[in-house]
Structure formats: C-alpha cells, structure tokens
Enzyme design. Structure first.
Site, PDB file in Angstrom:
ATOM      1  N   ARG A 120     -90.934  31.158 -28.638  1.00  0.00           N
ATOM      2  CA  ARG A 120     -92.017  31.416 -29.822  1.00  0.00           C
ATOM      3  C   ARG A 120     -93.278  30.465 -29.344  1.00  0.00           C
ATOM      4  O   ARG A 120     -93.447  29.567 -28.644  1.00  0.00           O
ATOM      5  CB  ARG A 120     -91.556  30.740 -30.838  1.00  0.00           C
ATOM      6  CG  ARG A 120     -92.383  31.219 -32.260  1.00  0.00           C
ATOM      7  CD  ARG A 120     -91.331  30.970 -33.334  1.00  0.00           C
ATOM      8  NE  ARG A 120     -92.222  30.994 -34.791  1.00  0.00           N
ATOM      9  CZ  ARG A 120     -92.706  30.066 -35.327  1.00  0.00           C
ATOM     10  NH1 ARG A 120     -92.112  28.796 -35.255  1.00  0.00           N
ATOM     11  NH2 ARG A 120     -93.314  30.319 -36.600  1.00  0.00           N
ATOM     12  N   LYS A 185     -80.157  22.656 -29.963  1.00  0.00           N
ATOM     13  CA  LYS A 185     -80.716  24.142 -29.743  1.00  0.00           C
ATOM     14  C   LYS A 185     -79.784  24.885 -28.605  1.00  0.00           C
ATOM     15  O   LYS A 185     -79.362  24.322 -27.499  1.00  0.00           O
ATOM     16  CB  LYS A 185     -81.949  24.285 -29.215  1.00  0.00           C
ATOM     17  CG  LYS A 185     -82.609  25.699 -29.075  1.00  0.00           C
ATOM     18  CD  LYS A 185     -84.069  25.429 -29.050  1.00  0.00           C
ATOM     19  CE  LYS A 185     -84.642  27.107 -28.591  1.00  0.00           C
ATOM     20  NZ  LYS A 185     -86.062  26.948 -28.746  1.00  0.00           N
ATOM     21  N   ARG A 318     -89.865  21.379 -39.442  1.00  0.00           N
ATOM     22  CA  ARG A 318     -89.122  20.657 -38.637  1.00  0.00           C
ATOM     23  C   ARG A 318     -88.353  19.706 -39.589  1.00  0.00           C
ATOM     24  O   ARG A 318     -88.890  19.323 -40.732  1.00  0.00           O
ATOM     25  CB  ARG A 318     -89.737  19.905 -37.557  1.00  0.00           C
ATOM     26  CG  ARG A 318     -90.661  18.763 -38.076  1.00  0.00           C
ATOM     27  CD  ARG A 318     -91.315  18.001 -36.825  1.00  0.00           C
ATOM     28  NE  ARG A 318     -92.561  17.446 -37.243  1.00  0.00           N
ATOM     29  CZ  ARG A 318     -92.596  16.095 -37.987  1.00  0.00           C
ATOM     30  NH1 ARG A 318     -91.309  15.662 -37.794  1.00  0.00           N
ATOM     31  NH2 ARG A 318     -93.600  15.443 -37.869  1.00  0.00           N
TER      32      ARG A 318
END
Length: 321
Positions: A120, A185, A318
């Site tokens: 992204r 992640k 976040r």
C-alpha cells in the site's frame, strides 16, 4: 540445465556426489558446481561435504501450475488463464499487461520472486525467491466504481477463509488490507483500478502477498511472521495454498457482485485486529477506540460518544503504543 532440476534431485535431503548428479542430468561436474552456487545465491541452503558431495538442508516448494489447477473446482479451471513465472518485476504489472488479451477469462499470475513488489502507498514488499506467495488476478465488476466499496475487505475475508481451511487458524485482518497472525503481519492485499469504466464494468487488479516459508527479512521494519513460523508443524505447500485462495476468492467475488458487501461485514468484524484497541492516525489528528467497520467498509473510530468513519484512501491507523 535448470537449477530446479538439480534441486529436485537434492530434495530427498540425502548426500549426492557431484559425479552422480552430473550423470543424472547429463552435464559436467563443473556445470553442477555452478548451479549449486547459483541455487545457494538464490537462497537454497545446500551443504558442501568435502569428498562426498552436496546435501540440501532447506525445504523446497516449487510452484506448480498443474497442481494449482488440479486443486480448483472444475468449473473454475476453464475460467482462469493461469501463468506461473520464475521471476517478474511485479505480478500486478504482469496481470495489467494480460488484461486486454484475456477475453472471457480471468488472468492470474504467480511468481517465484518479485524484483519490484509493492504494498500500500507504494511501499516496497519483501519478495525473496521461492519463499512466499506472490499472486495477482484481474477482476471485472459490474456497477461502476461505486461497486468497489468494500472489495479489498471482501478479498481479505476470502483469503483468511482459505488459509483457515488449510490449517492456518486464526487469521486476523487489519484494516484496510493486511493479514495478521498472532499480532504480526502475515501478508497484504493491494487493489488497483485498471483503466476506464467500460460498458458499466470496472476492471481491477488484486495483488496478494503472503509470507509462507520466510524466516528472515532484515529489510522489513515492522513485526511480521510467516506460515512456517506461526504454524511450524504444518507442511506448507504454496501451490495448495494458491488453489485454496483462488477458489475462495472466485466464490466470494460472485457473492459480492450479487449481494454487495453486507454478507461479508460480520465475517470481517470477527477477525478485526483493531477491535476495542486504542488507535491513532499516523499524523496524530485522530485517536479513539477501534469500532469495526460500517456498511461501506470504512473503519469506525470511537471518540467519546461519536463514531468517526475513516476511509481507506484518507489515513492510516495504528495501535497506540
């Protein structure tokens, strides 16, 4: 001689002499030595044992187009145009080249390695050779650009469901497009609009990056994991994973076209890694608690009694440290 042919012989993890390998492949021992060096440079862990030969120490998991197709429902096999490449700059870019000629079929591209993988906002995506899954597909949707609302979230649900079906459970989803496992992640999804609206349909390219065998990535600046690290007792096979993902994505896209985002909202919420967490925007102008997503797929931040909708193109959230 292809290095994959040599590695296939070494895949039994036994010690093979240079002479026996050369004879099996019909080449010189010097050619074997050069291919061993090349395979080592590409990341294969091969031990050289003086006076005896070579032994493969790391796992091998080549992508195989036939295995991927065999893992799909028969009806889907005829609908896709599958390409597996040894290396490419970006699987998204490769699909973009093929969209104009893949009439009536869905172009799907996988690669053993990417030299210019992107995440992204154009961030580089770590794409080491033979370790992870790099896959892109072209998607055509009716209804114009408004029909894209929630698409990246639908794809997240589809990939999560596929991974859970093959043994990676639970999978978390981080808005708007990341896959998580145990707080780290695991992968990401990049959706790009391709060209202009044509005959009421919009074309997009969905790129999926998934960490499968990777155990080292010095260039990654955030907590990450892979299937091999998170579920180390499983025998992960990238072709099997790719087939499961394609099957789930295909059925999810059909449902999305017919019914919109509503059927996927609850499934996405159940995997939300932001839910009830204290959040802040990267520029610091918004903070609050994670409140899930609205009917259009925007993320909701709870600030006092107010629910503030955040759009994917606006700002990145976040968890507060």
């Amino acid at each position: 001689m292809k290095s994959s042919s040599l590695l296939s012989l070494l895949d039994d993890r036994q010690v093979h002499s240079g002479e026996s390998l050369a004879k099996a492949l019909g080449v010189s021992r010097t050619a074997i030595w050069k291919q061993i060096k090349k395979a080592q440079a590409d990341g294969a862990e091969i031990r050289t044992i003086k006076g005896r030969g070579y032994q493969l120490m790391s796992a091998l998991d080549f992508l195989d187009a036939d295995h991927i197709l065999d893992g799909l429902p028969p009806s889907l096999r005829s609908e896709i145009e599958l390409t597996v490449l040894p290396e490419v700059d970006s699987t998204n870019r490769e699909v973009a080249k093929r969209l104009s000629t893949a009439i009536g079929n869905t172009p799907v591209v996988l690669a053993e390695a990417q030299t210019a993988g992107r995440g992204r906002r154009g961030r580089p995506w770590s794409s080491p050779k033979g370790e992870n899954l790099y896959m892109s597909l072209g998607i055509s949707l009716a209804g114009g650009f408004q029909a894209l609302e929630g698409l990246s979230l639908v794809l997240g649900v589809a990939v999560a469901r596929a991974l859970e079906e093959v043994g990676a459970n639970p999978i978390g989803l981080k808005w708007p497009n990341d896959l998580y496992a145990f707080g780290k992640k695991l992968g990401g999804i990049l959706v790009e609009i391709q060209g202009e609206l044509q005959e009421g349909r919009v074309q997009v390219i969905a790129g999926i990056g998934l960490n499968v065998h990777m155990t080292r990535a010095e260039s990654v600046d955030q907590p990450w994991t892979s299937l091999a690290l998170a579920w180390d007792r499983e025998d992960w096979r990238r072709s099997q994973i790719a087939a499961a993902m394609l099957a789930e994505i295909s059925s999810s896209i059909r449902k999305f076209e017919e019914e919109g985002f509503a059927p996927f909202r609850e499934q996405w919420q159940a995997r939300d890694v932001f839910q009830d967490k204290p959040l802040t925007a990267r520029d610091g102008d918004l903070s609050g608690l994670g409140g899930g997503i609205d009917a259009a797929g925007n993320y909701l931040v709870i600030k006092g009694d107010e629910f503030i909708a955040v759009k994917a193109g606006d700002i990145s959230l976040r968890v507060q440290s």
